[in-house]
Design a protein around this motif. Structure first.
Motif, PDB file in Angstrom:
ATOM      1  N   ALA A 248       0.841  -1.189   0.000  1.00  0.00           N
ATOM      2  CA  ALA A 248       0.000   0.000   0.000  1.00  0.00           C
ATOM      3  C   ALA A 248       0.876   1.238   0.000  1.00  0.00           C
ATOM      4  N   THR A 249       0.518   2.202  -0.822  1.00  0.00           N
ATOM      5  CA  THR A 249       1.288   3.429  -0.925  1.00  0.00           C
ATOM      6  C   THR A 249       0.530   4.583  -0.306  1.00  0.00           C
ATOM      7  N   SER A 250       1.250   5.520   0.257  1.00  0.00           N
ATOM      8  CA  SER A 250       0.616   6.709   0.834  1.00  0.00           C
ATOM      9  C   SER A 250       1.604   7.854   0.858  1.00  0.00           C
ATOM     10  N   GLY A 251       1.085   9.042   0.991  1.00  0.00           N
ATOM     11  CA  GLY A 251       1.933  10.211   1.133  1.00  0.00           C
ATOM     12  C   GLY A 251       2.182  10.942  -0.164  1.00  0.00           C
ATOM     13  N   ARG A 252       2.037  10.280  -1.273  1.00  0.00           N
ATOM     14  CA  ARG A 252       2.178  10.902  -2.576  1.00  0.00           C
ATOM     15  C   ARG A 252       1.685   9.888  -3.583  1.00  0.00           C
ATOM     16  N   THR A 253       1.591  10.345  -4.805  1.00  0.00           N
ATOM     17  CA  THR A 253       1.142   9.425  -5.828  1.00  0.00           C
ATOM     18  C   THR A 253       2.327   8.707  -6.452  1.00  0.00           C
ATOM     19  N   PHE A 254       2.195   7.410  -6.604  1.00  0.00           N
ATOM     20  CA  PHE A 254       3.203   6.610  -7.270  1.00  0.00           C
ATOM     21  C   PHE A 254       2.703   6.150  -8.628  1.00  0.00           C
ATOM     22  N   SER A 255       1.650   6.795  -9.105  1.00  0.00           N
ATOM     23  CA  SER A 255       0.954   6.283 -10.279  1.00  0.00           C
ATOM     24  C   SER A 255       1.820   6.276 -11.529  1.00  0.00           C
ATOM     25  N   LEU A 256       2.864   7.108 -11.578  1.00  0.00           N
ATOM     26  CA  LEU A 256       3.732   7.143 -12.753  1.00  0.00           C
ATOM     27  C   LEU A 256       5.060   6.431 -12.523  1.00  0.00           C
ATOM     28  N   SER A 257       5.262   5.920 -11.323  1.00  0.00           N
ATOM     29  CA  SER A 257       6.556   5.352 -10.948  1.00  0.00           C
ATOM     30  C   SER A 257       6.635   3.863 -11.231  1.00  0.00           C
ATOM     31  N   PRO A 258       7.785   3.401 -11.743  1.00  0.00           N
ATOM     32  CA  PRO A 258       7.992   1.960 -11.765  1.00  0.00           C
ATOM     33  C   PRO A 258       8.095   1.451 -10.326  1.00  0.00           C
ATOM     34  N   MET A 259       7.598   0.252 -10.101  1.00  0.00           N
ATOM     35  CA  MET A 259       7.635  -0.334  -8.770  1.00  0.00           C
ATOM     36  C   MET A 259       8.088  -1.776  -8.873  1.00  0.00           C
ATOM     37  N   ALA A 260       8.548  -2.295  -7.745  1.00  0.00           N
ATOM     38  CA  ALA A 260       9.147  -3.627  -7.785  1.00  0.00           C
ATOM     39  C   ALA A 260       9.020  -4.325  -6.444  1.00  0.00           C
ATOM     40  N   TRP A 261       9.243  -5.607  -6.481  1.00  0.00           N
ATOM     41  CA  TRP A 261       9.418  -6.430  -5.294  1.00  0.00           C
ATOM     42  C   TRP A 261      10.847  -6.978  -5.304  1.00  0.00           C
ATOM     43  N   PHE A 262      11.512  -6.804  -4.191  1.00  0.00           N
ATOM     44  CA  PHE A 262      12.819  -7.393  -3.966  1.00  0.00           C
ATOM     45  C   PHE A 262      12.699  -8.377  -2.798  1.00  0.00           C
ATOM     46  N   ARG A 263      13.720  -9.209  -2.631  1.00  0.00           N
ATOM     47  CA  ARG A 263      13.749 -10.078  -1.465  1.00  0.00           C
ATOM     48  C   ARG A 263      15.195 -10.253  -0.997  1.00  0.00           C
ATOM     49  N   GLN A 264      15.307 -10.550   0.287  1.00  0.00           N
ATOM     50  CA  GLN A 264      16.624 -10.771   0.867  1.00  0.00           C
ATOM     51  C   GLN A 264      16.552 -11.923   1.857  1.00  0.00           C
ATOM     52  N   ALA A 265      17.306 -12.952   1.565  1.00  0.00           N
ATOM     53  CA  ALA A 265      17.395 -14.103   2.456  1.00  0.00           C
ATOM     54  C   ALA A 265      18.581 -13.906   3.395  1.00  0.00           C
ATOM     55  N   PRO A 266      18.581 -14.562   4.529  1.00  0.00           N
ATOM     56  CA  PRO A 266      19.687 -14.421   5.478  1.00  0.00           C
ATOM     57  C   PRO A 266      21.033 -14.741   4.833  1.00  0.00           C
ATOM     58  N   GLY A 267      21.987 -13.827   5.001  1.00  0.00           N
ATOM     59  CA  GLY A 267      23.321 -14.045   4.472  1.00  0.00           C
ATOM     60  C   GLY A 267      23.463 -13.807   2.989  1.00  0.00           C
ATOM     61  N   LYS A 268      22.389 -13.345   2.348  1.00  0.00           N
ATOM     62  CA  LYS A 268      22.435 -13.110   0.904  1.00  0.00           C
ATOM     63  C   LYS A 268      22.139 -11.659   0.595  1.00  0.00           C
ATOM     64  N   GLU A 269      22.517 -11.246  -0.605  1.00  0.00           N
ATOM     65  CA  GLU A 269      22.239  -9.885  -1.039  1.00  0.00           C
ATOM     66  C   GLU A 269      20.772  -9.743  -1.445  1.00  0.00           C
ATOM     67  N   ARG A 270      20.300  -8.520  -1.367  1.00  0.00           N
ATOM     68  CA  ARG A 270      18.944  -8.232  -1.816  1.00  0.00           C
ATOM     69  C   ARG A 270      18.873  -8.445  -3.317  1.00  0.00           C
TER      70      ARG A 270
END
Length: 126
Positions: free
Chosen positions: A23-45
């Motif tokens: 969920a986004t708030s505080g401003r509009t992200f409607s024109l922004s690219p967005m993504a999901w990242f993940r980070q496992a223990p001991g690994k890079e994002r």
């Protein structure tokens, strides 16, 4: 205050499904690219999936392609990640991110994203 808040993480069995929401708030992200990242223990994002401003372009890492689906609802200002056929190696903290400095384009690398959520834990048991 610009915010991204993730939800939907938890525990799943291998082969199961989870759906993450951002969920986004505080401003509009409607024109922004967005993504999901993940980070496992001991690994890079690492990048999981990204999409452009209207969802017409998407990109998935090889490790999740065909199993995960990223989408956005611009009216509700949310970004989702549907995760199917989960594997134990999907266990990680998942982060939602936005590149507010780029309109209409695509972004792929973590340094390109300037707004991040706090993360949500996903644990997949075998």
């Amino acid at each position: 205050q610009v915010q991204l808040v993730e939800s939907g993480g938890g525990l799943a069995q291998a082969g199961g499904s989870l759906r993450l929401s951002c969920a986004t708030s505080g401003r509009t992200f409607s024109l922004s690219p967005m993504a999901w990242f993940r980070q496992a223990p001991g690994k890079e994002r690492e990048l999981v999936a990204t999409l452009n401003w209207n969802g017409s372009s998407t990109y998935y890492s090889d490790s999740v392609k065909g199993r995960f689906t990223i989408s956005r609802d611009r009216a509700k200002n949310t970004v989702s990640l549907q995760m199917n056929s989960l594997k134990p190696e999907d266990t990680a903290v998942y982060y939602c991110a936005a590149d507010t400095r780029l309109n209409f384009g695509m972004a792929y690398a973590a340094p390109e994203f300037d707004v991040w959520g706090q993360g949500t834990q996903v644990t997949v048991s075998s």
